[in-house]
Scaffold this active site. Structure first.
Site, PDB file in Angstrom:
ATOM      1  N   LYS A 281       0.826  -1.210   0.000  1.00  0.00           N
ATOM      2  CA  LYS A 281       0.000   0.000   0.000  1.00  0.00           C
ATOM      3  C   LYS A 281       0.862   1.263   0.000  1.00  0.00           C
ATOM      4  O   LYS A 281       0.610   2.191  -0.777  1.00  0.00           O
ATOM      5  CB  LYS A 281      -0.936  -0.002   1.210  1.00  0.00           C
ATOM      6  CG  LYS A 281      -1.917   1.169   1.224  1.00  0.00           C
ATOM      7  CD  LYS A 281      -2.878   1.071   2.399  1.00  0.00           C
ATOM      8  CE  LYS A 281      -2.209   1.406   3.693  1.00  0.00           C
ATOM      9  NZ  LYS A 281      -3.158   1.473   4.832  1.00  0.00           N
TER      10      LYS A 281
ATOM     11  N   ASP B  48      -6.722   1.230   0.909  1.00  0.00           N
ATOM     12  CA  ASP B  48      -6.817   1.303   2.366  1.00  0.00           C
ATOM     13  C   ASP B  48      -8.241   0.943   2.769  1.00  0.00           C
ATOM     14  O   ASP B  48      -9.031   0.462   1.958  1.00  0.00           O
ATOM     15  CB  ASP B  48      -6.429   2.700   2.855  1.00  0.00           C
ATOM     16  CG  ASP B  48      -7.420   3.776   2.403  1.00  0.00           C
ATOM     17  OD1 ASP B  48      -8.323   3.463   1.591  1.00  0.00           O
ATOM     18  OD2 ASP B  48      -7.291   4.920   2.867  1.00  0.00           O
TER      19      ASP B  48
END
Length: 212
Positions: free
Chosen positions: A120, A138
């Site tokens: 991420k 997320d």
């Protein structure tokens, strides 16, 4: 959800916010990298409060490395998990100095090799700092993608891959930011503000509520 709906959804999001970006404060790729490492399980607001004090003092790999773990902790101790984050940031700075001429790498392999940098975080840096098509999924993007029907998936990697495949190419570069902001301020976790949502008529969420 069909292609026409997705195209209209992102057209509306783009019309409202033509140049979206992260809410983390940064002025170069290194500052962004450190801010994103610090943002894990923390708010952007909280990270900005810390980096607004840190970066005027140290905003290069050499300068932050020079602070040492304990020195860095003094600036980031208000952020969750600051002990482990301080260790990771110092190790990352050392690697950047030794292996990358103090520059942030612009590829996934080298980014993910840095301590504290996962998929991420790498995606955020690749997309925001280097303007590469990437999707940092997320909790906000995961929720919005599943709830609206834009790109449902059982886990973040599945959602990421579907978004990369299904988001129309014209919108792919900035889709990550639009989805995060939509999840943060409109399609919120407990009470989605369906009554004030610009894509409510296109959304396939079955339990819509007239929240404002």
């Amino acid at each position: 959800m069909n292609k026409e709906k997705r195209t209209e959804i992102f057209t509306r999001l783009r019309d409202e916010n033509p140049e979206p970006t992260t809410e983390l404060n940064y002025s170069n790729p290194f500052e962004l990298l450190i801010a994103v490492i610090l943002s894990a399980q923390a708010t952007d607001v909280g990270v900005n409060k810390a980096t607004d004090k840190l970066y005027p003092v140290a905003n290069t790999p050499e300068a932050i490395y020079g602070l040492g773990v304990n020195g860095l902790k003094e600036y980031i101790k208000t952020i969750g998990l600051f002990n482990s984050k301080a260790e990771n940031v110092i190790k990352t700075c050392k690697i950047l100095i030794d292996k990358h001429n103090s520059q942030v790498p612009d590829n996934r392999e080298d980014l993910e090799a840095l301590p504290g940098v996962g998929r991420k975080t790498a995606n955020v840096v690749l997309n925001t700092a280097f303007r590469q098509p990437a999707m940092a999924v997320d909790t906000h993007i995961f929720r919005v993608s599943n709830r609206t029907g834009i790109a449902p998936g059982k886990n973040v990697v599945e959602v990421e891959k579907r978004l990369m495949r299904l988001v129309p190419k014209d919108f792919l570069m900035d889709a990550h930011h639009w989805l995060i902001l939509h999840g943060r301020y409109t399609c919120t976790a407990r009470k989605p503000k369906c009554g004030a949502c610009m894509i409510e008529d296109l959304c396939e969420f079955r339990q819509k509520r007239d929240y404002q």
